[in-house]
Design a protein around this motif. Structure first.
Motif, mmCIF file in Angstrom:
data_model
loop_
_atom_site.group_PDB
_atom_site.id
_atom_site.type_symbol
_atom_site.label_atom_id
_atom_site.label_comp_id
_atom_site.label_asym_id
_atom_site.label_seq_id
_atom_site.Cartn_x
_atom_site.Cartn_y
_atom_site.Cartn_z
ATOM 1 N N LEU A 95 0.860 -1.185 0.000
ATOM 2 C CA LEU A 95 0.000 0.000 0.000
ATOM 3 C C LEU A 95 0.897 1.235 0.000
ATOM 4 N N TRP A 96 0.731 2.056 -1.040
ATOM 5 C CA TRP A 96 1.604 3.206 -1.178
ATOM 6 C C TRP A 96 0.849 4.402 -1.738
ATOM 7 N N CYS A 100 3.670 9.891 -0.164
ATOM 8 C CA CYS A 100 4.443 9.201 0.878
ATOM 9 C C CYS A 100 5.882 9.044 0.392
ATOM 10 N N CYS A 103 7.438 5.598 0.579
ATOM 11 C CA CYS A 103 6.798 4.725 -0.418
ATOM 12 C C CYS A 103 7.472 4.897 -1.772
ATOM 13 N N SER A 157 -9.248 5.048 -1.088
ATOM 14 C CA SER A 157 -8.311 4.850 0.033
ATOM 15 C C SER A 157 -8.862 3.924 1.108
ATOM 16 N N ILE A 160 -6.607 1.226 3.020
ATOM 17 C CA ILE A 160 -5.813 1.566 4.202
ATOM 18 C C ILE A 160 -6.515 1.090 5.466
ATOM 19 N N ALA A 165 -3.756 -0.575 7.912
ATOM 20 C CA ALA A 165 -2.412 -0.102 7.600
ATOM 21 C C ALA A 165 -2.178 1.204 8.349
ATOM 22 N N MET A 168 2.616 4.017 6.658
ATOM 23 C CA MET A 168 2.825 3.928 5.212
ATOM 24 C C MET A 168 4.313 3.996 4.917
ATOM 25 N N PRO A 169 4.780 3.126 4.041
ATOM 26 C CA PRO A 169 4.024 2.061 3.376
ATOM 27 C C PRO A 169 3.790 0.872 4.307
ATOM 28 N N THR A 170 2.790 0.083 3.976
ATOM 29 C CA THR A 170 2.551 -1.188 4.651
ATOM 30 C C THR A 170 2.533 -2.268 3.577
#
Length: 209
Positions: A95-96, A100, A103, A157, A160, A165, A168-170
């Motif tokens: 997840l990005w 970020c 990310c 989104s 997330i 999450a 970030m990132p996760t």
């Protein structure tokens, strides 16, 4: 005399039965921990934890597989896609977002991992959570020459929150059966030897089930 001997034999027999029952409950049938070929749910953690070193030291393997929400998002052509469409593959869900910085910095490494190990058994699924960010994400992937990463975007989104999450990132490792078997919060050098070894171990562990 006979009665005394019979009573002693009964006591010994009862003790033996209790002992055998205890061994059965603790070790499983024939003392093999539950039967040959039937791995416990925590087997993924046992198989993957030793590989959480170096570049992926922050990877946390789950003691037991967790159900994963069937996320809905869009592909690079704007078509609707669901996470369940990837069932049957080991998936590294990242997840990005373009806003970020960490990310953005790890994307080339994710691209390298996909280029090295991507196949019909494994895929890096980099999911942008930019609101109305399809064009932004597409431009960024082109900028860093992420030619092995396909574009996927969740403009709502919701992924997330669905994936919990909190940072970030996760990055979540999902088994071919569609269950979470581990995750890493924060950026990582996913093209490092340790990361590749982790994915190869996961491929081996999940194919054995």
């Amino acid at each position: 005399m006979f009665r005394s001997s019979s009573k002693t034999i009964l006591i010994i027999a009862a003790a033996v039965i209790v002992a055998v029952a205890a061994v059965y409950l603790i070790a499983g049938p024939l003392g093999n921990g539950g039967g040959a070929g039937r791995a416990p749910e925590g087997g993924h953690a046992a198989a993957l934890s030793p590989y959480a070193t170096g570049a992926v030291a922050n990877f946390k393997a789950d003691a037991a597989p967790k159900p994963v929400p069937d996320l809905a998002f869009r592909d690079g052509d704007g078509k609707d896609v669901k996470l369940s469409d990837f069932r049957g593959k080991l998936v590294l869900l990242n997840l990005w977002a373009t806003w970020c910085v960490p990310c953005r910095e790890e994307m080339p490494a994710l691209n390298g991992l996909q280029g090295a190990l991507g196949s019909d058994r494994f895929q890096v699924l980099a999911l942008s959570v930019d609101k109305d960010g399809h064009d932004l994400a597409k431009a960024f992937l082109a900028e860093v020459k992420a030619d092995h990463i396909a574009l996927y975007n969740d403009p709502t989104s919701r992924a997330i929150f669905a994936m919990k999450a909190y940072g970030m990132p996760t990055t979540v490792l999902i088994s071919p059966a569609g269950q979470e078997i581990g995750r890493l919060v924060g950026p990582a050098h996913w093209d490092a030897p340790e990361a590749k070894a982790l994915i190869e171990a996961a491929l081996k562990a999940t194919s054995a089930r």
